[in-house]
Scaffold this active site. Structure first.
Site, short mmCIF file in Angstrom:
data_model
loop_
_atom_site.label_atom_id
_atom_site.label_comp_id
_atom_site.label_asym_id
_atom_site.label_seq_id
_atom_site.Cartn_x
_atom_site.Cartn_y
_atom_site.Cartn_z
N ALA A 134 0.87 -1.11 -0.07
CA ALA A 134 0.13 -0.06 0.14
C ALA A 134 0.94 1.19 -0.03
O ALA A 134 2.03 1.27 0.32
CB ALA A 134 -0.79 -0.01 1.34
N GLY A 167 0.70 -5.27 0.26
CA GLY A 167 -0.22 -5.39 -0.71
C GLY A 167 0.10 -6.15 -1.86
O GLY A 167 -0.62 -6.74 -2.59
N GLU A 201 0.18 -9.79 -1.16
CA GLU A 201 -1.47 -10.01 -1.09
C GLU A 201 -1.82 -10.05 -2.66
O GLU A 201 -2.85 -10.92 -3.02
CB GLU A 201 -2.11 -9.06 -0.34
CG GLU A 201 -1.83 -9.18 0.93
CD GLU A 201 -2.40 -8.13 2.01
OE1 GLU A 201 -2.76 -8.33 3.06
OE2 GLU A 201 -2.45 -6.79 1.58
N GLU A 244 3.84 -5.19 7.38
CA GLU A 244 3.12 -4.21 7.95
C GLU A 244 3.53 -3.93 9.54
O GLU A 244 3.21 -2.77 9.69
CB GLU A 244 1.62 -4.40 7.84
CG GLU A 244 1.11 -4.40 6.22
CD GLU A 244 1.23 -5.73 5.42
OE1 GLU A 244 1.91 -6.64 5.85
OE2 GLU A 244 0.76 -5.96 4.42
N1 COA Z 1 4.54 3.60 -0.38
C1 COA Z 1 5.02 4.62 -0.71
N2 COA Z 1 6.51 4.94 -1.25
C2 COA Z 1 7.17 3.78 -1.23
C3 COA Z 1 6.77 2.43 -0.85
C4 COA Z 1 5.42 2.41 -0.17
N3 COA Z 1 4.89 1.25 0.30
N4 COA Z 1 7.62 1.76 -0.99
C5 COA Z 1 8.66 2.36 -1.49
N5 COA Z 1 8.25 3.75 -1.77
C6 COA Z 1 9.10 4.63 -2.34
C7 COA Z 1 10.02 5.37 -1.41
O1 COA Z 1 9.45 6.09 -0.46
C8 COA Z 1 10.97 5.95 -2.40
O2 COA Z 1 10.48 7.11 -2.77
P1 COA Z 1 11.47 8.44 -2.82
O3 COA Z 1 12.24 8.10 -3.86
O4 COA Z 1 10.38 9.51 -3.34
O5 COA Z 1 11.91 8.69 -1.50
C9 COA Z 1 10.87 5.06 -3.79
O6 COA Z 1 9.71 4.30 -3.37
C10 COA Z 1 12.03 3.97 -3.67
O7 COA Z 1 12.01 3.11 -2.49
P2 COA Z 1 13.25 3.01 -1.67
O8 COA Z 1 13.17 2.75 -0.23
O9 COA Z 1 14.49 4.30 -1.82
O10 COA Z 1 14.02 1.74 -2.27
P3 COA Z 1 15.15 0.71 -1.64
O11 COA Z 1 15.56 -0.02 -2.79
O12 COA Z 1 15.88 1.18 -0.75
O13 COA Z 1 14.05 -0.17 -0.79
C11 COA Z 1 12.24 -1.65 -0.05
C12 COA Z 1 12.91 -0.90 -1.19
C13 COA Z 1 10.98 -2.32 -0.83
C14 COA Z 1 12.97 -2.50 0.82
C15 COA Z 1 11.51 -0.31 0.69
O14 COA Z 1 11.18 0.56 -0.47
C16 COA Z 1 10.41 -0.63 1.64
O15 COA Z 1 10.65 -1.05 2.69
N6 COA Z 1 9.29 -0.20 1.13
C17 COA Z 1 8.02 -0.29 1.86
C18 COA Z 1 7.45 -1.66 2.06
C19 COA Z 1 6.19 -1.85 2.75
O16 COA Z 1 6.52 -1.63 4.25
N7 COA Z 1 5.33 -2.09 2.40
C20 COA Z 1 3.88 -2.32 3.06
C21 COA Z 1 3.14 -1.16 3.18
S1 COA Z 1 1.60 -1.69 4.19
#
Ligand code: COA
Length: 256
Positions: free
Chosen positions: A62, A107, A110, A130
């Site tokens: 999400a 998500g 999911e 989450e």
């Molecule tokens: N929602 C909103 N933005 C998100 C996102 C999410 N779930 N996942 C990644 N992004 C955005 C980041 O904020 C970043 O944006 P920015 O460039 O404007 O700062 C961009 O996508 C790239 O992500 P980044 O975190 O820099 O990449 P990474 O390779 O360092 O890390 C992940 C990758 C997947 C490990 C990390 O992005 C992450 O943990 N994301 C969230 C996952 C999560 O918790 N999902 C469940 C949500 S309920």
């Protein structure tokens, strides 16, 4: 349809590509609404749908920016939208293949679980993180993960928020196959191609029967299967399939 989710058709196969790579295809409301339109269009126009992501993610869950704005009422509305979308995919009259190209988190995981068949690139990563945000999965994670990988492993993933690689996902039964990254779509299209050759009626009914299996006691499920099985004997396709076998030729199914 269009901006966040691209939809292409190749032969009788639809390809939906989540296309917000700069945000790792985070599933914001706009993306969910576009995906809903795409799956509905696919049900009308193709025989199999493949869902994949652009860039290094399938979908990173999400959109956390949206999550931060929510109160309980908005959260309930949003989770309803997500859950209904994923149920719609699960119950779509055509099979849906997840071609997981990278991160499938929250998500995104999911969404992959809502698909009928899951293959993944060696670069794919899965998880329900989450808990790191002090929330829990809200579109099936706590209910569907146990059904796929068992309660113990589901608890481990949901309670720790651990991210697992494709090998682990394969071992625990979350995905069906790992494919070389560059060959992921080729493989998805190959699987889709096998399904396209079958009678669309039989495919539709088989998916219905399989979907019912986990929600019904066995005796009831067996009765449901028997009624769907016998129904197919009314189809021209079934006669054609049997005749073609006996006549040692390829069947020509018409979907009736
Ligand atoms: N929602 C909103 N933005 C998100 C996102 C999410 N779930 N996942 C990644 N992004 C955005 C980041 O904020 C970043 O944006 P920015 O460039 O404007 O700062 C961009 O996508 C790239 O992500 P980044 O975190 O820099 O990449 P990474 O390779 O360092 O890390 C992940 C990758 C997947 C490990 C990390 O992005 C992450 O943990 N994301 C969230 C996952 C999560 O918790 N999902 C469940 C949500 S309920």
């Amino acid at each position: 349809m269009g901006e966040r989710v691209k939809f292409e058709i190749e032969g009788q196969i639809g390809i939906a590509t989540l296309s917000r790579p700069e945000k790792l295809n985070a599933l914001d409301t706009k993306t969910r609404l576009e995906l809903k339109e795409v799956v509905e269009e696919a049900e009308k126009s193709v025989r199999v749908l493949v869902i994949t992501g652009s860039g290094k993610a399938f979908a990173a869950g999400a959109d956390i920016n949206e999550l931060l704005q929510r109160d309980p009422i908005k959260a309930l509305e949003a989770t309803k939208l997500g859950t209904e979308l994923f149920s719609r995919i699960e119950e779509l009259e055509i099979p849906v293949i997840a071609a997981v190209n990278g991160y499938a988190l929250g998500g995104g995981c999911e969404l992959a679980m809502a698909c009928d068949i899951r293959i993944a690139s060696e670069k794919a990563k899965f998880g329900q993180p989450e808990i790191n945000l002090a929330i829990i999965p809200g579109a099936g994670g706590t209910q569907k993960l146990p059904r796929l990988v068992g309660l113990g492993m589901a608890k481990r993933l949901v309670l720790t928020g651990e991210i697992i690689d494709a090998q682990t996902a394969l071992r625990i039964g979350l995905i069906d196959e790992i494919v070389e990254h560059e060959r992921l779509m080729e493989k998805a299209m190959e699987i889709a191609g096998k399904i396209v050759e079958k009678s669309p009626l039989a495919v539709k009914i088989a998916k219905k029967a399989l979907n019912a299996s986990l929600g019904m006691p066995l005796r009831e499920g067996l009765r449901y299967e028997a009624s769907l099985f016998s129904l197919l004997f009314a189809s021209e396709d079934a006669k054609e399939g049997m005749r073609a076998f006996l006549e040692k030729r390829k069947p020509e199914f018409k979907g009736r």
